[in-house]
Write a protein that holds these residues in place. Structure first.
Motif, PDB file in Angstrom:
ATOM      1  N   UNK B  91      -7.267  34.841   1.205  1.00  0.00           N
ATOM      2  CA  UNK B  91      -7.748  35.412  -0.064  1.00  0.00           C
ATOM      3  C   UNK B  91      -7.609  36.939  -0.039  1.00  0.00           C
ATOM      4  N   UNK B  92      -7.964  37.528   1.083  1.00  0.00           N
ATOM      5  CA  UNK B  92      -7.933  38.991   1.228  1.00  0.00           C
ATOM      6  C   UNK B  92      -6.510  39.541   1.183  1.00  0.00           C
ATOM      7  N   UNK B  93      -5.571  38.816   1.793  1.00  0.00           N
ATOM      8  CA  UNK B  93      -4.205  39.330   1.914  1.00  0.00           C
ATOM      9  C   UNK B  93      -3.216  38.627   0.997  1.00  0.00           C
ATOM     10  N   UNK B  94      -3.726  37.941  -0.029  1.00  0.00           N
ATOM     11  CA  UNK B  94      -2.861  37.111  -0.850  1.00  0.00           C
ATOM     12  C   UNK B  94      -1.650  37.877  -1.380  1.00  0.00           C
ATOM     13  N   UNK B  95      -1.857  39.107  -1.781  1.00  0.00           N
ATOM     14  CA  UNK B  95      -0.778  39.907  -2.350  1.00  0.00           C
ATOM     15  C   UNK B  95       0.338  40.219  -1.356  1.00  0.00           C
ATOM     16  N   UNK B 301      -7.688  14.960  17.355  1.00  0.00           N
ATOM     17  CA  UNK B 301      -6.909  15.885  16.530  1.00  0.00           C
ATOM     18  C   UNK B 301      -6.960  15.365  15.103  1.00  0.00           C
ATOM     19  N   UNK B 302      -7.610  16.113  14.221  1.00  0.00           N
ATOM     20  CA  UNK B 302      -7.856  15.617  12.871  1.00  0.00           C
ATOM     21  C   UNK B 302      -7.561  16.688  11.840  1.00  0.00           C
ATOM     22  N   UNK B 303      -7.362  16.231  10.597  1.00  0.00           N
ATOM     23  CA  UNK B 303      -7.134  17.199   9.535  1.00  0.00           C
ATOM     24  C   UNK B 303      -6.708  16.512   8.269  1.00  0.00           C
ATOM     25  N   UNK B 304      -6.056  17.246   7.408  1.00  0.00           N
ATOM     26  CA  UNK B 304      -5.619  16.665   6.155  1.00  0.00           C
ATOM     27  C   UNK B 304      -5.251  17.696   5.109  1.00  0.00           C
ATOM     28  N   UNK B 305      -5.099  17.184   3.895  1.00  0.00           N
ATOM     29  CA  UNK B 305      -4.694  17.979   2.734  1.00  0.00           C
ATOM     30  C   UNK B 305      -5.925  18.345   1.923  1.00  0.00           C
ATOM     31  N   UNK B 306      -6.011  19.590   1.513  1.00  0.00           N
ATOM     32  CA  UNK B 306      -7.124  20.035   0.670  1.00  0.00           C
ATOM     33  C   UNK B 306      -6.569  20.773  -0.539  1.00  0.00           C
ATOM     34  N   UNK B 307      -7.352  20.801  -1.620  1.00  0.00           N
ATOM     35  CA  UNK B 307      -6.863  21.374  -2.871  1.00  0.00           C
ATOM     36  C   UNK B 307      -7.069  22.862  -2.964  1.00  0.00           C
ATOM     37  N   UNK B 308      -8.103  23.311  -2.285  1.00  0.00           N
ATOM     38  CA  UNK B 308      -8.536  24.666  -2.590  1.00  0.00           C
ATOM     39  C   UNK B 308      -9.159  25.301  -1.348  1.00  0.00           C
ATOM     40  N   UNK B 309      -8.326  26.029  -0.611  1.00  0.00           N
ATOM     41  CA  UNK B 309      -8.775  26.602   0.655  1.00  0.00           C
ATOM     42  C   UNK B 309      -9.883  27.629   0.471  1.00  0.00           C
ATOM     43  N   UNK B 310      -9.733  28.479  -0.534  1.00  0.00           N
ATOM     44  CA  UNK B 310     -10.533  29.705  -0.553  1.00  0.00           C
ATOM     45  C   UNK B 310     -11.297  29.897  -1.853  1.00  0.00           C
ATOM     46  N   UNK B 311     -11.837  28.797  -2.364  1.00  0.00           N
ATOM     47  CA  UNK B 311     -12.479  28.863  -3.684  1.00  0.00           C
ATOM     48  C   UNK B 311     -13.658  29.829  -3.724  1.00  0.00           C
ATOM     49  N   UNK B 315     -10.162  33.325  -7.212  1.00  0.00           N
ATOM     50  CA  UNK B 315      -9.983  32.356  -8.287  1.00  0.00           C
ATOM     51  C   UNK B 315      -8.629  31.666  -8.192  1.00  0.00           C
ATOM     52  N   UNK B 316      -7.750  32.175  -7.312  1.00  0.00           N
ATOM     53  CA  UNK B 316      -6.440  31.542  -7.140  1.00  0.00           C
ATOM     54  C   UNK B 316      -6.618  30.194  -6.463  1.00  0.00           C
ATOM     55  N   UNK B 317      -5.844  29.238  -6.916  1.00  0.00           N
ATOM     56  CA  UNK B 317      -5.868  27.929  -6.277  1.00  0.00           C
ATOM     57  C   UNK B 317      -4.915  27.951  -5.086  1.00  0.00           C
ATOM     58  N   UNK B 318      -5.453  27.693  -3.924  1.00  0.00           N
ATOM     59  CA  UNK B 318      -4.649  27.734  -2.694  1.00  0.00           C
ATOM     60  C   UNK B 318      -4.743  26.390  -1.970  1.00  0.00           C
ATOM     61  N   UNK B 319      -3.868  25.435  -2.344  1.00  0.00           N
ATOM     62  CA  UNK B 319      -3.893  24.138  -1.660  1.00  0.00           C
ATOM     63  C   UNK B 319      -3.271  24.261  -0.274  1.00  0.00           C
ATOM     64  N   UNK B 320      -3.661  23.367   0.609  1.00  0.00           N
ATOM     65  CA  UNK B 320      -3.106  23.448   1.959  1.00  0.00           C
ATOM     66  C   UNK B 320      -3.178  22.125   2.678  1.00  0.00           C
ATOM     67  N   UNK B 321      -2.529  22.109   3.831  1.00  0.00           N
ATOM     68  CA  UNK B 321      -2.622  20.945   4.699  1.00  0.00           C
ATOM     69  C   UNK B 321      -2.640  21.463   6.136  1.00  0.00           C
ATOM     70  N   UNK B 322      -3.520  20.871   6.943  1.00  0.00           N
ATOM     71  CA  UNK B 322      -3.633  21.406   8.297  1.00  0.00           C
ATOM     72  C   UNK B 322      -4.285  20.421   9.233  1.00  0.00           C
ATOM     73  N   UNK B 323      -4.326  20.821  10.482  1.00  0.00           N
ATOM     74  CA  UNK B 323      -4.888  19.954  11.510  1.00  0.00           C
ATOM     75  C   UNK B 323      -5.463  20.815  12.619  1.00  0.00           C
ATOM     76  N   UNK B 324      -6.434  20.271  13.321  1.00  0.00           N
ATOM     77  CA  UNK B 324      -7.123  21.048  14.335  1.00  0.00           C
ATOM     78  C   UNK B 324      -7.286  20.242  15.618  1.00  0.00           C
TER      79      UNK B 324
END
Lengths: 452, 452
Positions: B91-95, B301-311, B315-324
């Motif tokens: 969110x901070x470095x989006x630009x 090792x788990x994770x998945x797809x999310x719609x909105x990382x940084x709500x 206000x930007x919609x930032x979808x993502x997919x990840x695992x940890x």
């Protein structure tokens, strides 16, 4: 969401952009590689310790700068260096460790210092130490600077000097002058010579109730040497007057001789009799390292020999010798002066851009390239051509592979060299060879550049 | 010193012995290598953040487990995962970031959990995420498990299964059953099937006020599939009844197809419709990874797809997919079951033991070996022969070079193979070749062994 919290990072906490982080990590792994090359074990102690452990020695001044808090019944402090945790570790595991114990640790430490440019509250230290049980050979004191020399040259640093002194020699010398009760004051004043100059040091020495004659003897011996030969010649004239002095001189000579044998070129190390490194910890060899062209930066790597690593945690005498690089500060200095080699800061050696809806072929090719250890990014978004190329460009990837119907049918890849702009039609094997050449070149390029 | 403080480490904080630390670091660097191979950027966010940032989302239950304190006027919390800091960072470095932004981060996180065997309060997480700006292609959801497959096989893990499901498919299915208001309860109960078994799950579903018929439909679809073909066949029978279900099924199929194309063998991944991964974060693909022979360990090792990382930060919609990967826990599990390959845990490929007072020749040889990238320890203490050999033995170095008068005069080295006990007289070049052979062997050996 209605309430947006402004995303921000605590001041005094370094948070790099991804490209710079690649260079930082490459520097860090160069350090690790070299430390391993010298046969050092890694250790990784916790960032949190019981306050009674970390503060066994610390005085009031240090305490103010600590991150200290209670969690449940436990009084906890975040580590402020890697030496105290090492002391705890060695004392705790003394029965299981084989001595000399050679260890490196690179980790974050915390100091709540006043926030100012180039000062960090969270920063990496990179430490190496050799710990003996009861005793420790003097050749170790010569190996430490050879490690530092290897680290800095592998990074691409040039024009640095490792400065060496010996605390016994200094203490013995002050004894000879009848000024040993003022050793602390003298060392403190002498330590400032680079900052305040010779005349001001002389003035302060006299203010510390030393005679002008003693002050001049100190200045003549410590601060007036064109080279190591001259320093040793002057030191020789004091031999036989004081046992501590003689022991220190003999150590300094031996260390200096062995440093050369470890392969450190003469231009990268010298005797500097003004170095003392604080008052109450180091007892023999001491080191500082400076950039020849940037004396204002001060020492970027310091350390020395100590008699007793863990006196607060064990009755065993554990002498050691070690050195520490303030990695975050060093990185900041190099970054600020634009010495980072940004040509290594791309995340992938190649990007594959599929031009068809079915991305199966692109996926398969990405798997082949990765199996050859080529860092490969696969771009799977459906965007306009211009946007895809612009993305590759922003990531500074050296090559892009386009994969459309034609390429899939012919089995030949369209490979674009992003530096020259040239585009070629190549087989997969030829593509691999082309990219691997670049990978090899990048692997051999150093983290730092000084030719601008 | 009169007052000795007992050296100890906080409970719940892992602190390894040096040999195990070598294996831990080798595992960690294998993860890093693979993440880089897929073109991911590293980032390194601070361990401390403003509490208002880290706790933008957190509820009361989480808060109790936090390391939170005040420093001056600042309310600070130690990070409890790497996802919230990532959200802040993006969110901070989006630009400045290019999207999709692919990043990995391996770092320590903190949770003040109740202390118990195998639970840690300070532990490493190793995260990868791909973040889109506004949208993100579904092929990314297939790339993530292929990364995990590469990580685990390079470590030497075998016999693991990456399990995949899709939340849209689950939600759509519950909607079809008229049970969508109970989706949360159902997912929560279903998630326990591996622990409590089918019958107990059925019971709990009925207790949650679902009809026996609905409970059976859920169990029949989700928990009774011999293989992916059977699962897909059953799923097909629900197609056309619910848009969300259809979208989820189509995604699951596409992800499953592409995973195979990324080179993941069929035996290492499968559809598992019981996986949900909590209630309020994941919105599409979800992953878990299990050891086939150790289901009791749960997901490593788990994770998945999310719609909105940084709500909470933009206000930007930032979808993502990840695992940890919970690296510290995973290491502990492997260590406890003696799966670590201890044959790689020595700090040097060779140790040089000088047998003369003048160690110049030994020092020079150490420099030659290190110039050939051979990890070399130089033993410079003056001890009895037996003690020196015992030291080399405790460090498990594979070779020792003895250097006495005879060797120095003849130019031939006495090289002892510490495994076989055999000692040979070799030239420096032949010594280098011999050791490099072993280095290569060790480099190719994996971190884990399962053949005992």
């Amino acid at each position: 969401m209605s309430n947006i919290i402004q995303p921000s990072t605590l001041s005094g906490f370094m948070e790099l952009e991804p490209g710079d982080q690649i260079v930082f990590d490459k520097i860090k792994s160069t350090l690790e590689e070299v430390y391993r090359l010298y046969g050092f074990f890694p250790i990784d102690t916790p960032i949190l310790e019981k306050s009674e452990i970390l503060l066994a020695k610390a005085g009031g001044e240090t305490e103010k700068q600590l991150y200290r808090f209670n969690k449940g019944d436990t009084d906890i402090t975040m580590r402020f260096d890697l030496t105290v945790p090492l002391a705890k570790y060695v004392a705790k595991n003394r029965g299981e460790l084989a001595f000399p114990f050679k260890r490196y640790q690179i980790g974050k430490v915390y100091r709540g210092e006043r926030s100012q440019r180039g000062r960090f509250r969270e920063f990496y230290q990179a430490d190496i130490d050799i710990i003996g049980d009861g005793e420790l050979g003097i050749v170790n004191d010569a190996e430490i600077p050879s490690i530092i020399y290897t680290v800095f040259t592998r990074l691409g640093l040039e024009d640095f000097t490792i400065r060496i002194n010996n605390r016994k020699l200094l203490n013995g010398f002050f004894d000879i002058l009848g000024a040993s009760d003022k050793a602390g004051d003298i060392l403190h004043i002498i330590d400032k010579i680079d900052k305040i100059g010779r005349d001001k040091v002389r003035e302060e020495l006299c203010e510390a109730e030393l005679t002008a004659e003693v002050a001049d003897s100190i200045l003549d011996l410590l601060c007036n040497n064109a080279n190591d030969e001259e320093a040793f010649a002057k030191l020789e004239s004091y031999v036989g007057k004081n046992e501590t002095f003689d022991a220190g001189l003999s150590e300094l000579k031996e260390v200096s001789d062995y440093i050369a044998k470890f392969g450190v070129p003469k231009e990268n190390f010298r005797i500097d009799l003004t170095i003392a490194r604080g008052l109450d910890y180091y007892t023999g060899t001491v080191y500082e390292t400076t950039f020849n062209k940037h004396p204002e930066i001060g020492s970027i790597c310091s350390g020395g020999r100590y008699d007793n690593l863990a006196e607060f945690y064990t009755k065993s005498k554990l002498p050691g010798v070690g050195i520490s690089i303030g990695l975050t500060r060093l990185f900041y200095i190099l970054w600020e002066r634009e010495y980072l080699n940004k040509t290594v800061s791309y995340p992938a050696d190649v990007m594959i851009i599929p031009m068809t809806d079915d991305m199966s072929k692109a996926v398969e090719i990405s798997a082949s390239l990765r199996a050859r250890n080529i860092r490969t990014q696969l771009y799977v978004e459906r965007k306009k051509f211009k946007q895809m190329i612009s993305y590759a460009d922003r990531l500074s990837v050296p090559y892009v592979i386009f994969l459309g119907e034609d390429e899939i049918n012919s089995g030949m890849l369209s490979v674009k060299d992003m530096t020259s702009g040239e585009q070629k039609s190549l087989s997969l094997d030829d593509t691999v060879s082309l990219i691997l050449e670049r990978v090899e070149e990048s692997r051999n390029s150093k983290c730092l550049v000084f030719d601008k």
